[in-house]
Design a protein around this motif. Structure first.
Motif, mmCIF file in Angstrom:
data_model
loop_
_atom_site.group_PDB
_atom_site.id
_atom_site.type_symbol
_atom_site.label_atom_id
_atom_site.label_comp_id
_atom_site.label_asym_id
_atom_site.label_seq_id
_atom_site.Cartn_x
_atom_site.Cartn_y
_atom_site.Cartn_z
ATOM 1 N N PRO A 56 0.586 -0.403 -0.516
ATOM 2 C CA PRO A 56 -0.669 -0.514 0.241
ATOM 3 C C PRO A 56 -1.299 0.823 0.602
ATOM 4 N N HIS A 57 -0.493 1.887 0.615
ATOM 5 C CA HIS A 57 -1.005 3.208 0.985
ATOM 6 C C HIS A 57 -1.497 4.004 -0.229
ATOM 7 N N ILE A 58 -1.269 3.464 -1.426
ATOM 8 C CA ILE A 58 -1.670 4.164 -2.652
ATOM 9 C C ILE A 58 -2.902 3.444 -3.204
ATOM 10 N N LYS A 59 -4.048 3.754 -2.650
ATOM 11 C CA LYS A 59 -5.241 2.944 -2.899
ATOM 12 C C LYS A 59 -5.892 3.190 -4.251
ATOM 13 N N ASP A 60 -5.811 4.415 -4.766
ATOM 14 C CA ASP A 60 -6.539 4.753 -5.998
ATOM 15 C C ASP A 60 -5.767 4.434 -7.265
ATOM 16 N N TYR A 61 -4.481 4.107 -7.121
ATOM 17 C CA TYR A 61 -3.639 3.898 -8.308
ATOM 18 C C TYR A 61 -2.813 2.624 -8.155
ATOM 19 N N GLU A 62 -2.599 1.968 -9.260
ATOM 20 C CA GLU A 62 -1.684 0.840 -9.295
ATOM 21 C C GLU A 62 -0.369 1.330 -9.896
ATOM 22 N N ILE A 63 0.677 1.364 -9.099
ATOM 23 C CA ILE A 63 1.976 1.858 -9.546
ATOM 24 C C ILE A 63 2.787 0.681 -10.072
ATOM 25 N N SER A 64 3.134 0.718 -11.338
ATOM 26 C CA SER A 64 3.932 -0.353 -11.917
ATOM 27 C C SER A 64 5.412 -0.095 -11.657
ATOM 28 N N GLU A 86 -4.954 4.412 -12.927
ATOM 29 C CA GLU A 86 -6.021 4.704 -11.981
ATOM 30 C C GLU A 86 -6.959 3.498 -11.938
ATOM 31 N N ARG A 87 -7.157 2.958 -10.754
ATOM 32 C CA ARG A 87 -7.904 1.702 -10.634
ATOM 33 C C ARG A 87 -9.352 1.831 -11.121
ATOM 34 N N GLY A 117 -1.585 13.924 -5.369
ATOM 35 C CA GLY A 117 -0.270 13.993 -4.765
ATOM 36 C C GLY A 117 -0.308 13.310 -3.414
ATOM 37 N N LEU A 118 0.612 12.432 -3.153
ATOM 38 C CA LEU A 118 0.631 11.689 -1.902
ATOM 39 C C LEU A 118 1.998 11.769 -1.245
ATOM 40 N N VAL A 119 1.987 11.865 0.086
ATOM 41 C CA VAL A 119 3.223 11.878 0.865
ATOM 42 C C VAL A 119 3.244 10.626 1.721
ATOM 43 N N ILE A 120 4.269 9.789 1.538
ATOM 44 C CA ILE A 120 4.410 8.570 2.325
ATOM 45 C C ILE A 120 5.834 8.526 2.852
ATOM 46 N N ARG A 121 5.951 8.658 4.166
ATOM 47 C CA ARG A 121 7.257 8.738 4.815
ATOM 48 C C ARG A 121 8.090 9.858 4.183
ATOM 49 N N ASN A 122 9.232 9.526 3.615
ATOM 50 C CA ASN A 122 10.092 10.548 3.025
ATOM 51 C C ASN A 122 9.909 10.666 1.521
ATOM 52 N N ARG A 123 8.871 10.032 0.976
ATOM 53 C CA ARG A 123 8.674 10.016 -0.470
ATOM 54 C C ARG A 123 7.388 10.726 -0.860
ATOM 55 N N ILE A 124 7.480 11.409 -2.005
ATOM 56 C CA ILE A 124 6.306 12.096 -2.545
ATOM 57 C C ILE A 124 5.975 11.481 -3.892
ATOM 58 N N ARG A 170 -6.727 17.311 -6.837
ATOM 59 C CA ARG A 170 -6.569 17.586 -5.427
ATOM 60 C C ARG A 170 -5.189 17.157 -4.944
ATOM 61 N N LEU A 171 -4.902 17.567 -3.754
ATOM 62 C CA LEU A 171 -3.694 17.105 -3.078
ATOM 63 C C LEU A 171 -4.145 16.311 -1.872
ATOM 64 N N SER A 172 -3.629 15.118 -1.689
ATOM 65 C CA SER A 172 -4.069 14.295 -0.575
ATOM 66 C C SER A 172 -2.899 13.543 0.013
ATOM 67 N N LEU A 173 -3.182 12.838 1.067
ATOM 68 C CA LEU A 173 -2.225 11.917 1.652
ATOM 69 C C LEU A 173 -2.755 10.517 1.462
ATOM 70 N N ALA A 174 -1.888 9.524 1.603
ATOM 71 C CA ALA A 174 -2.384 8.159 1.623
ATOM 72 C C ALA A 174 -3.384 8.055 2.771
ATOM 73 N N ASP A 175 -4.507 7.364 2.531
ATOM 74 C CA ASP A 175 -5.550 7.274 3.545
ATOM 75 C C ASP A 175 -5.028 6.640 4.837
ATOM 76 N N SER A 176 -4.148 5.665 4.668
ATOM 77 C CA SER A 176 -3.539 5.046 5.846
ATOM 78 C C SER A 176 -2.265 5.808 6.209
ATOM 79 N N GLN A 177 -2.094 6.071 7.474
ATOM 80 C CA GLN A 177 -0.869 6.738 7.912
ATOM 81 C C GLN A 177 0.312 5.810 7.690
ATOM 82 N N SER A 178 1.465 6.408 7.448
ATOM 83 C CA SER A 178 2.674 5.611 7.307
ATOM 84 C C SER A 178 3.040 4.988 8.644
#
Length: 445
Positions: free
Chosen positions: A116-124, A141-142, A186-193, A429-437
């Protein structure tokens, strides 16, 4: 395969390309005005015996091949997954099935939690590879439908691992070169990159040279073109004060399986950005089989003759010349099929001690058809003393490359990088998930 007149099953072989088109020499001939002479090619990449083949579709048409209702695009390649549909509109369609698609295809609670925090990409859940860092999954990339590779690094709360992963993104987002992997996000979500980067579709140099048990050499002309491209990448990296530090066959990918393909350097997890371009490094990192003597895998160096000078160098650290030693090992393997300092026990110290000795045998049967100029460059790169080891600039001036420089530049510009484009600035660019963890630990790298 489905057409208006028939429906049939076609078996694909992992070691053979399969072509579809109007031309009589195609494996599957489709006599329809909407079909190009060679419309598309199916091919496989197999990294090792334990992994399932990755099956790609290469769109060679002008009219277009559609993948799950999206056009692939002329000369572009996409990875196929079980149940995918390929279509040549108005002519025929194909439904792809692959029983064993590799590990991590089952449900993944951790990934499901992050999606849910990875809005621009669908991760299979489709695995492309794995390593000590984590794993690489197929992503899309959606907005554009472009396939990318998603490298997932689980730091497990380890602050050093988190810093290293962030450093890799920070380095790669600065770089734009056809022989260096491009990072889109690049996205950082909790302890995962999550690192979203180019999907390179031709396999690595190791699998290209290996038959599963043994390594084989390639023609000298092909080795020259690969070396030229690696030097182009190193020239760019070193000018930008980036040292790779883990250059090896596994970390060099090819965009296709054909000789003369563009090669791309990947895995910058232990790369180093040196601000002033001159500061020396002291951390013992890399792969022992490819590591320069001064990196320090040998521990305490013998103090005699040439090795005494090496002991002093090891103590004072190392610089960008460590990448040139690694290139020397790669070139040695490309030309002979043999790794110069490999030890069957895979003992890192033994390999390092062999490297310290600097002993090379370029007179055996594996070298009998190799030119003196090529052997000379191998020796210049595998110099134990980094002060006498060739730099990137000196490599370009060496006769093996300089005598063919105009031809190499022509092939490089007109064939190898002609269609390459860097990621758009707004995407690079380098970004974070738009929604905070959930625990609110997101933050800019």
């Amino acid at each position: 395969m489905h057409t208006a007149a028939e429906k049939k099953i076609i078996s694909l072989l992992h070691d053979r390309e399969f072509t579809v088109g109007r031309r009589s020499s195609c494996d599957q001939v489709v006599a329809h005005s909407a079909v190009s002479s060679i419309h598309f090619t199916i091919y496989t990449v197999k990294f090792d015996d334990s992994s399932a083949p990755l099956v790609y579709c290469w769109d060679r048409s002008r009219n277009g091949t559609f993948h799950n209702r999206r056009i692939i695009g002329h000369d572009r390649r996409i990875l196929l997954s079980d149940g995918d549909e390929l279509e040549i509109r108005h002519a025929c369609s194909f439904e792809f099935h692959q029983q064993r698609a590799g590990p991590w295809t089952a449900g993944d609670p951790t990934l499901d939690e992050d999606r849910p925090h990875i809005k621009d990409y669908e991760i299979s859940s489709r695995a492309l590879g794995h390593g000590t860092f984590g794993r690489v999954l197929l992503a899309t990339e959606r907005k554009s439908g472009r396939q990318v590779a998603c490298k997932i690094i689980d730091t497990r709360g380890n602050s050093i691992r988190m810093i290293k992963a962030k450093t890799e993104i920070a380095i790669l987002q600065r770089l734009r070169h056809p022989n260096v992997v491009s990072v889109y996000d690049g996205l950082v979500i909790r302890n995962r990159i999550y690192i979203l980067e180019d999907l390179i579709t031709g396999g690595d140099l190791f699998s290209y040279l290996s038959d599963g048990e043994n390594m084989s050499s390639i023609p000298e002309a092909e080795a020259l073109l690969i070396t030229f491209q690696i030097l182009k990448a190193l020239e760019y990296l070193h000018r930008n004060n980036v040292i790779h530090r883990d250059l090896k066959l596994d970390n060099i990918l090819r965009v296709s399986q054909h000789p003369g393909a563009r090669v791309v350097l990947i895995d910058f997890g232990i790369s180093k950005y040196v601000r002033d371009g001159a500061r020396r490094m002291t951390t013992v990192v890399g792969t022992p089989e490819y590591a320069a003597p001064e990196v320090g895998f040998a521990g305490l160096a013998p103090a005699a003759g040439t090795q005494r000078k090496f002991a002093k160098t090891e103590k004072s650290g190392y610089d960008k010349k460590c990448d040139l030693w690694s290139l020397g090992v790669i070139l040695h393997i490309l030309l002979s099929g043999i790794s110069p300092f490999y030890d069957v026990s895979q003992n890192s110290k033994r390999m390092a001690l062999k490297a310290v000795s600097g002993k090379l045998d370029l007179s055996n049967q594996y070298w009998k058809d190799i030119s003196p100029a090529a052997k000379s460059l191998v020796r210049r790169l595998l110099c134990v003393d980094p002060e006498t080891r060739y730099s990137v600039e000196e490599c370009f001036e060496h006769s093996w490359i300089a005598n063919q420089l105009s031809v190499l530049e022509s092939i490089y510009q007109e064939k190898i990088v002609a269609g390459w484009q860097p990621p758009p600035d707004e995407q690079h660019r380098l970004s974070l998930a738009d929604s905070q963890s959930a625990d609110g630990d997101g933050g800019l790298v």
